[in-house]
Every structure is written in C-alpha cells, then in structure tokens.
Design a protein around this motif. Structure first.
Motif, PDB file in Angstrom:
ATOM      1  N   ARG A   1      -5.568   2.228 -19.443  1.00 28.32           N
ATOM      2  CA  ARG A   1      -5.890   3.625 -19.150  1.00 28.32           C
ATOM      3  C   ARG A   1      -6.435   3.821 -17.730  1.00 28.32           C
ATOM      4  NH1 ARG A   1      -3.186   3.935 -22.900  1.00 28.32           N
ATOM      5  NH2 ARG A   1      -3.417   5.170 -24.804  1.00 28.32           N
ATOM      6  N   PHE A   2      -6.833   2.761 -17.054  1.00 29.85           N
ATOM      7  CA  PHE A   2      -7.306   2.876 -15.673  1.00 29.85           C
ATOM      8  C   PHE A   2      -6.365   2.059 -14.790  1.00 29.85           C
ATOM      9  CE2 PHE A   2      -9.835   2.035 -11.909  1.00 29.85           C
ATOM     10  CZ  PHE A   2     -10.475   3.242 -11.700  1.00 29.85           C
ATOM     11  N   PHE A   3      -5.668   2.745 -13.889  1.00 27.61           N
ATOM     12  CA  PHE A   3      -4.640   2.109 -13.076  1.00 27.61           C
ATOM     13  C   PHE A   3      -5.025   2.120 -11.605  1.00 27.61           C
ATOM     14  CE2 PHE A   3      -2.680   3.784 -16.863  1.00 27.61           C
ATOM     15  CZ  PHE A   3      -1.816   2.774 -17.278  1.00 27.61           C
ATOM     16  N   GLU A   4      -5.212   0.937 -11.039  1.00 29.07           N
ATOM     17  CA  GLU A   4      -5.408   0.842  -9.598  1.00 29.07           C
ATOM     18  C   GLU A   4      -4.025   0.732  -8.970  1.00 29.07           C
ATOM     19  OE1 GLU A   4      -8.544  -1.482  -6.906  1.00 29.07           O
ATOM     20  OE2 GLU A   4      -6.892  -2.761  -7.570  1.00 29.07           O
ATOM     21  N   LEU A   5      -3.599   1.777  -8.297  1.00 26.55           N
ATOM     22  CA  LEU A   5      -2.242   1.839  -7.761  1.00 26.55           C
ATOM     23  C   LEU A   5      -2.066   0.857  -6.611  1.00 26.55           C
ATOM     24  CD1 LEU A   5      -1.855   5.732  -7.799  1.00 26.55           C
ATOM     25  CD2 LEU A   5      -1.277   4.087  -9.613  1.00 26.55           C
ATOM     26  N   LYS A   6      -0.827   0.433  -6.407  1.00 28.03           N
ATOM     27  CA  LYS A   6      -0.527  -0.526  -5.347  1.00 28.03           C
ATOM     28  C   LYS A   6      -0.987   0.023  -4.002  1.00 28.03           C
ATOM     29  CE  LYS A   6       1.434  -4.136  -3.394  1.00 28.03           C
ATOM     30  NZ  LYS A   6       0.626  -4.051  -2.167  1.00 28.03           N
ATOM     31  N   THR A   7      -1.643  -0.837  -3.229  1.00 28.02           N
ATOM     32  CA  THR A   7      -2.166  -0.447  -1.928  1.00 28.02           C
ATOM     33  C   THR A   7      -1.051  -0.021  -0.970  1.00 28.02           C
ATOM     34  OG1 THR A   7      -3.901  -2.106  -2.221  1.00 28.02           O
ATOM     35  CG2 THR A   7      -3.647  -1.167  -0.017  1.00 28.02           C
ATOM     36  N   VAL A   8      -1.286   1.063  -0.244  1.00 26.53           N
ATOM     37  CA  VAL A   8      -0.365   1.473   0.814  1.00 26.53           C
ATOM     38  C   VAL A   8      -1.075   1.348   2.154  1.00 26.53           C
ATOM     39  CG1 VAL A   8       0.898   3.051  -0.698  1.00 26.53           C
ATOM     40  CG2 VAL A   8      -1.013   3.921   0.656  1.00 26.53           C
ATOM     41  N   GLN A   9      -0.296   1.119   3.210  1.00 27.55           N
ATOM     42  CA  GLN A   9      -0.862   0.979   4.545  1.00 27.55           C
ATOM     43  C   GLN A   9       0.093   1.575   5.567  1.00 27.55           C
ATOM     44  OE1 GLN A   9      -0.165  -2.253   2.897  1.00 27.55           O
ATOM     45  NE2 GLN A   9       1.879  -2.211   3.802  1.00 27.55           N
ATOM     46  N   LYS A  10      -0.363   1.666   6.808  1.00 25.98           N
ATOM     47  CA  LYS A  10       0.417   2.363   7.826  1.00 25.98           C
ATOM     48  C   LYS A  10       1.733   1.662   8.155  1.00 25.98           C
ATOM     49  CE  LYS A  10      -2.008   0.162  11.720  1.00 25.98           C
ATOM     50  NZ  LYS A  10      -2.819   0.405  12.934  1.00 25.98           N
ATOM     51  N   ILE A  11       1.787   0.327   8.040  1.00 21.57           N
ATOM     52  CA  ILE A  11       3.018  -0.401   8.332  1.00 21.57           C
ATOM     53  C   ILE A  11       3.770  -0.612   7.027  1.00 21.57           C
ATOM     54  CG2 ILE A  11       4.031  -2.476   9.323  1.00 21.57           C
ATOM     55  CD1 ILE A  11       1.518  -2.855  10.956  1.00 21.57           C
ATOM     56  N   ASP A  12       5.004  -0.112   6.949  1.00 24.15           N
ATOM     57  CA  ASP A  12       5.768  -0.224   5.712  1.00 24.15           C
ATOM     58  C   ASP A  12       7.251  -0.300   6.022  1.00 24.15           C
ATOM     59  OD1 ASP A  12       6.340   2.311   6.548  1.00 24.15           O
ATOM     60  OD2 ASP A  12       5.744   3.338   4.713  1.00 24.15           O
ATOM     61  N   GLY A  13       8.051  -0.418   4.987  1.00 20.79           N
ATOM     62  CA  GLY A  13       9.503  -0.409   5.161  1.00 20.79           C
ATOM     63  C   GLY A  13      10.001  -1.466   6.118  1.00 20.79           C
ATOM     64  N   GLU A  14      10.962  -1.103   6.940  1.00 26.74           N
ATOM     65  CA  GLU A  14      11.565  -2.041   7.888  1.00 26.74           C
ATOM     66  C   GLU A  14      10.610  -2.413   9.012  1.00 26.74           C
ATOM     67  OE1 GLU A  14      14.396  -3.508   7.279  1.00 26.74           O
ATOM     68  OE2 GLU A  14      14.541  -2.331   5.436  1.00 26.74           O
ATOM     69  N   ASP A  15       9.513  -1.677   9.163  1.00 22.34           N
ATOM     70  CA  ASP A  15       8.534  -2.002  10.201  1.00 22.34           C
ATOM     71  C   ASP A  15       7.601  -3.126   9.785  1.00 22.34           C
ATOM     72  OD1 ASP A  15       9.501   0.014  11.850  1.00 22.34           O
ATOM     73  OD2 ASP A  15       8.168   1.522  10.962  1.00 22.34           O
ATOM     74  N   LEU A  16       7.701  -3.558   8.522  1.00 22.67           N
ATOM     75  CA  LEU A  16       6.820  -4.601   8.008  1.00 22.67           C
ATOM     76  C   LEU A  16       7.565  -5.933   8.049  1.00 22.67           C
ATOM     77  CD1 LEU A  16       4.026  -5.083   6.724  1.00 22.67           C
ATOM     78  CD2 LEU A  16       5.078  -4.708   4.491  1.00 22.67           C
ATOM     79  N   PRO A  17       7.286  -6.762   9.075  1.00 24.98           N
ATOM     80  CA  PRO A  17       8.064  -8.002   9.272  1.00 24.98           C
ATOM     81  C   PRO A  17       7.552  -9.167   8.424  1.00 24.98           C
ATOM     82  CG  PRO A  17       6.474  -7.758  11.035  1.00 24.98           C
ATOM     83  CD  PRO A  17       6.296  -6.554  10.137  1.00 24.98           C
ATOM     84  N   VAL A  18       7.659  -9.034   7.102  1.00 22.06           N
ATOM     85  CA  VAL A  18       7.251 -10.125   6.216  1.00 22.06           C
ATOM     86  C   VAL A  18       8.399 -10.423   5.255  1.00 22.06           C
ATOM     87  CG1 VAL A  18       4.801  -9.517   6.346  1.00 22.06           C
ATOM     88  CG2 VAL A  18       6.216  -8.549   4.522  1.00 22.06           C
ATOM     89  N   PRO A  19       8.447 -11.649   4.729  1.00 24.75           N
ATOM     90  CA  PRO A  19       9.512 -11.993   3.778  1.00 24.75           C
ATOM     91  C   PRO A  19       9.448 -11.107   2.542  1.00 24.75           C
ATOM     92  CG  PRO A  19       8.362 -13.963   4.566  1.00 24.75           C
ATOM     93  CD  PRO A  19       7.549 -12.781   5.006  1.00 24.75           C
ATOM     94  N   LYS A  20      10.593 -10.762   2.010  1.00 27.87           N
ATOM     95  CA  LYS A  20      10.680  -9.995   0.769  1.00 27.87           C
ATOM     96  C   LYS A  20      11.420 -10.825  -0.282  1.00 27.87           C
ATOM     97  CE  LYS A  20       8.842  -6.178   2.463  1.00 27.87           C
ATOM     98  NZ  LYS A  20       9.543  -4.914   2.490  1.00 27.87           N
TER      99      LYS A  20
END
Length: 223
Positions: free
Chosen positions: A75-94
């Motif tokens: 019943r209490f959901f801590e949503l996934k963290t969002v940050q300013k760098i996302d999408g194709e601008d985030l150079p990390v392995p997926k």
C-alpha cells in the motif's frame, strides 16, 4: 534481454486485468490481499491500509508492477527515482539492473525518460484505484505513492524535474490522465468500468530525495 524498456498503453493494461481477474489472478498474483478496514494507519496525514510496500527500484518503474504489488498487499509505494539525466543522454549500460543470479546495479540507473516515468505512475494510480473497488481489495484512498527524485539540489531544480514534481502532485491536467479517464468512461460491451476515479487528483503523498554517494548533505536545502 532487450536494452530498451517499452511501456504498455493503459487500455491494454486494463484489458489484461479484466481478462485475467476472473481466473483468480491479477498480473500473475494468485493470492490477492484484502485490507482490513478496521486496521488502518496514518502517514503524511493520510490513511494507509498497510504500512509496507516496495522501495524505489526497477520494480516500481512500470504500472503493471505497481498494480501487482497492490494486489499482493502493498500500500506504500516508493516510486522509481527520476533525475535530470535520462534516456539517450544517460551513458550507462542497459538494462541498468540485471539479476540472473547475483544482482548488479548501475549508478544513476533509470530505464525510462522522466516524462515516460510520469505516465507510468499515473497509469498505475488509475489501475490501483479501479482494482481497489472492483475486486474489493480496500479503499481507493488507502494507498500512497511516494515520489523519489535525485540526485542533487541543482538537478531537482531543473525544469524537467520540477515539471515532474508538479505534475505528479496534480496530474489532472496531463494528457495521460485524460487518456486513462477517457478509456474508463468509454462504453464497452457491458458499459464503462463501474468504478472510475473522479475528483481524486493528488497522486502522491510525499517526496524522497535520493543522493549520490559522497554528496555533502550540508549543501542541500529544503525544496
């Protein structure tokens, strides 16, 4: 495993629930937990039916995962963290988090863009509100979403993150809110879904600031 996460439209998620629920499961959850109306809690000045739920992570990125958690009793959901760098601008392995046996997490991990993350949380909000009443799982107001933003003050002050925060506080004017509500109100073979959320626009209950390792806490100020 694909290096791209693709979200499912709200209408397909609802059809999934409506098709699967008669068999006794919801998103694969075999044992639905019904909240006890005589045993509730209060947090952030709002009621909470049960004081547990998933922490922010890959499992809270998608609407169907949140709905599955709700069916199981969260019943209490801590949503996934969002940050300013996302999408194709985030150079990390997926994918950012991979768990075949041992689990490895990449810092600044996120699979979705910030706007897409907002859409998933609004879809999840509609899903759990409908499920609460349609399947007798509890009160529509007995669950809470806790938004999670990071990773520094400059980041959460950007227009992208500020828009996310404000739209999650009140999503009623967003396109995804209108899309979900329109689907629920549209006549189907047996008419619209009986319990359509209306008037409950606040889709979160609090905020959680995620910090990168080693960040000086003294540099932060309240938003």
């Amino acid at each position: 495993m694909s290096d791209r996460m693709t979200s499912i439209p709200f209408g397909k998620l609802m059809n999934w629930v409506l098709t699967e629920a008669p068999s006794g499961t919801i998103f694969g959850v075999h044992h639905r937990l019904q909240a006890d109306p005589n045993r509730t809690y209060t947090i952030f000045d709002r009621p909470l039916e049960m004081p547990f739920g998933p922490a922010a992570g890959p499992h809270t990125q998608l609407a169907q995962n949140i709905a599955a958690g709700y069916a199981a009793g969260a019943r209490f959901f801590e949503l996934k963290t969002v940050q300013k760098i996302d999408g194709e601008d985030l150079p990390v392995p997926k994918p950012c988090i991979k768990a075949d046996d041992e689990c490895y997490n990449v810092e600044w991990s996120t699979e979705l863009t910030v706007p897409k993350a907002l859409e998933e949380y609004v879809k999840a909000w509609f899903l759990v509100h409908v499920m609460a009443v349609e399947y007798g799982l509890g009160s529509p107001d007995g669950m809470q979403f806790n938004m999670s933003v990071g990773y520094d003050l400059a980041g959460i002050q950007t227009a992208k993150i500020d828009s996310f925060i404000e739209n999650l506080k009140d999503a009623s004017h967003t396109a995804i809110f209108a899309e979900c509500k329109a689907w629920l109100l549209a006549p189907g073979p047996s008419g619209p879904v009986p319990e359509t959320p209306s008037g409950r626009r606040r889709s979160h209950s609090g905020r959680n600031l995620q910090l990168c390792h080693g960040l000086d806490h003294a540099r932060l100020s309240a938003r």
